[in-house]
Design an enzyme around this catalytic site. Sequence first.
Site, PDB file in Angstrom:
ATOM      1  N   LYS A 179      -7.019   3.441  -3.331  1.00 14.77           N
ATOM      2  CA  LYS A 179      -7.440   3.428  -1.927  1.00 14.77           C
ATOM      3  C   LYS A 179      -7.676   4.851  -1.459  1.00 14.77           C
ATOM      4  O   LYS A 179      -6.919   5.763  -1.819  1.00 14.77           O
ATOM      5  CB  LYS A 179      -6.350   2.737  -1.098  1.00 14.77           C
ATOM      6  CG  LYS A 179      -6.573   2.697   0.406  1.00 14.77           C
ATOM      7  CD  LYS A 179      -5.413   1.949   1.065  1.00 14.77           C
ATOM      8  CE  LYS A 179      -5.456   2.053   2.586  1.00 14.77           C
ATOM      9  NZ  LYS A 179      -4.316   1.353   3.219  1.00 14.77           N
TER      10      LYS A 179
ATOM     11  N   ASP B 264       0.859  -1.180   0.000  1.00 14.59           N
ATOM     12  CA  ASP B 264       0.000   0.000   0.000  1.00 14.59           C
ATOM     13  C   ASP B 264       0.899   1.235   0.000  1.00 14.59           C
ATOM     14  O   ASP B 264       1.448   1.611   1.044  1.00 14.59           O
ATOM     15  CB  ASP B 264      -0.905   0.012   1.239  1.00 14.59           C
ATOM     16  CG  ASP B 264      -1.983  -1.062   1.189  1.00 14.59           C
ATOM     17  OD1 ASP B 264      -1.722  -2.134   0.607  1.00 14.59           O
ATOM     18  OD2 ASP B 264      -3.071  -0.837   1.739  1.00 14.59           O
TER      19      ASP B 264
ATOM     20  N   LYS C  87     -10.528   0.330  -2.559  1.00 11.89           N
ATOM     21  CA  LYS C  87     -10.375   0.093  -1.127  1.00 11.89           C
ATOM     22  C   LYS C  87     -10.661   1.373  -0.342  1.00 11.89           C
ATOM     23  O   LYS C  87      -9.835   2.285  -0.319  1.00 11.89           O
ATOM     24  CB  LYS C  87      -8.962  -0.407  -0.802  1.00 11.89           C
ATOM     25  CG  LYS C  87      -8.731  -0.636   0.706  1.00 11.89           C
ATOM     26  CD  LYS C  87      -7.330  -1.144   0.982  1.00 11.89           C
ATOM     27  CE  LYS C  87      -7.054  -1.246   2.485  1.00 11.89           C
ATOM     28  NZ  LYS C  87      -5.697  -1.736   2.784  1.00 11.89           N
TER      29      LYS C  87
END
Length: 309
Positions: A208, A145, A245
């Site tokens: 995300k 991430d 996400k």
Amino acid sequence: ELGWISKVHVNRPAVVRHAERIKKWRTVKGNWQAAWLLKAVTCIDLTTLSGDDTPSNVHRLCFKAKHPIREDLLKALDMHDKGITVGAVCVYPTRVTDAVNALKAAGCNIPVASVAAGFPSGQTPLETKLAEIKLAVEYGAREIDIVISRSLVLTGQWEGLYEEIRQCREACGEAHMKTILATGELGSLANVYKASMIAMMAGSDFIKTSTGKEVENATFPVGVVMMRAIKEFYWQTGNKVVGFKPAGGIRTAKDAITWLMLVKEELGVEWLTPELFRLGASSLLEDIEKQIFYHVTGSYPLQYDLAMA
């Protein structure tokens, strides 16, 4: 494809009105609610990102990742043999080895995700970001991430943003890359859409919303805009390869179901899999398990009834 970026316009009032309607959606009840909650469990990135993380609390987290819902509750729902686990375990790079070893000892194949690239501020030289990504992959992380440099968005340096994300993607190698946009710090919904597009063009496997450390994290207006960007990217390229996400501030079972429903409405049921949808959360699983306990037993659990998440 800077032509896409230059033509972006977001109707903010319409997006906000749509988000207000989302909040009023009626939630599902009974067996349907239990089914949606179990689906949510399989999409959770069970996360610990604290300065006091130790091998012991990472090991506990990994055990919970493999056994997210008490076995007797799953048996009551006839779901005990379905192999229900969370989607991934997310930790800092220094704790990746602990998580990998704990999951290996538990005999499960849950991927370990690691935040990297100057998380959470992104205020780190690119060389350092790339080195951190490579180390996390070397330690055994199968998902990375990364966090973007918000200054590149706020100053309109779209080619610079593309190049930064592209190099991060290259550093990830075989690992999946989730690109954190930190939407609460991008200034406008138009910038959220543009940053989403750039991240996908540069090869992100997921986009995300947030690090969870910003003042404003995952919100429905931002979610709508990012999902519309994913849909546009799919229409333009034919590639159904980018996941979504939301992360930060998702703490209740009702929140989780609402996000699942929003994904279903905006992107379709084919996105409701761990391969294309994740929920970034640290305390969400606890509330989901409480709601399933209530569904099975008719009463809420006492403090000692459920293992710590």
